[in-house]
Write an enzyme that holds these catalytic residues in place. Structure first.
Site, PDB file in Angstrom:
ATOM      1  N   GLU A 105      -1.186  -9.025   3.985  1.00  0.00           N
ATOM      2  CA  GLU A 105      -1.198  -9.305   4.760  1.00  0.00           C
ATOM      3  C   GLU A 105      -2.635  -9.568   6.030  1.00  0.00           C
ATOM      4  OE1 GLU A 105      -0.942  -6.107   4.385  1.00  0.00           O
ATOM      5  OE2 GLU A 105      -2.015  -5.204   5.845  1.00  0.00           O
ATOM      6  N   HIS A 161      -3.565  -5.193   0.557  1.00  0.00           N
ATOM      7  CA  HIS A 161      -3.094  -5.540   1.805  1.00  0.00           C
ATOM      8  C   HIS A 161      -3.197  -6.980   1.896  1.00  0.00           C
ATOM      9  CE1 HIS A 161      -2.493  -1.801   3.754  1.00  0.00           C
ATOM     10  NE2 HIS A 161      -3.168  -1.587   3.344  1.00  0.00           N
ATOM     11  N   CYS A 206       0.787  -0.956   0.104  1.00  0.00           N
ATOM     12  CA  CYS A 206       0.178   0.035  -0.326  1.00  0.00           C
ATOM     13  C   CYS A 206       0.963   1.336   0.121  1.00  0.00           C
ATOM     14  CB  CYS A 206      -0.934   0.305   1.230  1.00  0.00           C
ATOM     15  SG  CYS A 206      -2.276   1.012   1.089  1.00  0.00           S
TER      16      CYS A 206
END
Ligand code: MN
Length: 260
Positions: A210, A208, A105
């Site tokens: 994660e 994202h 990001c």
């Protein structure tokens, strides 16, 4: 695996910290997280980077347009000169030495700016007919598709030409930095990933992963980062300081994410 800290400008000096999702992704993929705050000057920051085998640049707030030669537009969000200074210096040092680096990001935007590229300061104001890039749904849930350029590092990692990604950004790569190329786009043409043409592993993704680690093609981004870090370490004959990688427990993880 070095993880550049985020800066929260609170109190007199602020707080430097890393979101637990990044730490969990690094440890889960077999890496050892090393949090990197500002080191005092670029020489000391480089000494820190001498002691890690890769760099993760996490998400966060906007990048100061001054860093790519623009004046601030009305739609520019919050910026933080101290945070920018850390991220850009770390990104430049990683690129200069060939250290594996994954930008997520804001981290992808930082990579592009550190290498001489520019950003859209505010997608809704600057990109006609743009999709919704700040989603109104939970972070673990995908909101839009991206098409991945074949024969790219990203395509090899993700193992597919089309990905469903989450989206929490109102800035995006505008002019791709020299030495980089765009390797994923939204249906509106917005750049969703960049990678270096010369560096063996310098990749930035606008989404994202994660927060979507329960999906194998996103989880593989972290496995590939740790693999690149292992190769970096092995090429230098250093002592291995990696752990066992876990098979990501998708059910547990998704339940955990939903409950938090
Ligand atoms: Mn997006």
């Amino acid at each position: 695996m070095g993880i550049a800290c985020a800066h929260e400008a609170s109190g007199s000096t602020g707080r430097w910290h890393v979101d637990g999702a990044y730490i969990r992704a690094v440890t889960g993929a077999g890496g050892v997280p090393v949090l990197i705050p500002p080191a005092g000057d670029s020489k000391r920051l480089e000494a820190v980077l001498d002691r890690v085998d890769g760099l993760l640049l996490p998400g966060g707030i906007d990048v100061d347009p001054y860093l790519y030669g623009e004046e601030p537009l009305p739609g520019l969000g919050k910026v933080d000169p101290e945070w920018d200074a850390l991220d850009v210096a770390a990104a430049r040092a990683a690129l200069a030495r060939g250290l594996p680096v994954l930008g997520i990001c804001r981290g992808a935007q930082v990579l592009n700016v550190a290498a001489g590229g520019t950003l859209y300061q505010d997608i809704p104001a600057q990109v006609p007919h743009a999709l919704q890039h700040w989603q109104n749904r939970p972070g673990w849930a995908a909101s839009h598709s991206v098409s991945v350029v074949p024969d790219s590092l990203l395509a090899g990692i993700a193992g597919r030409r089309r990905l469903r990604v989450n989206s929490f950004h109102h800035q995006a790569v505008k002019d791709v930095a020299a030495g980089f190329r765009a390797v994923a786009h939204g249906a509106d043409g917005v750049v969703e990933a960049i990678e270096s043409l010369v560096h063996p592993y310098a990749l930035g993704v606008q989404w994202h992963p994660e927060r979507m680690a329960h999906e194998p093609h996103h989880w593989r981004l972290f496995l590939s980062l740790i693999e690149a870090a292992r190769a970096w370490r092995a090429a230098r004959g250093g002592r291995e300081i990696f752990g066992e990688e876990r098979v990501f427990d998708a059910e547990f993880s998704l339940r955990d994410i939903k409950e938090n």
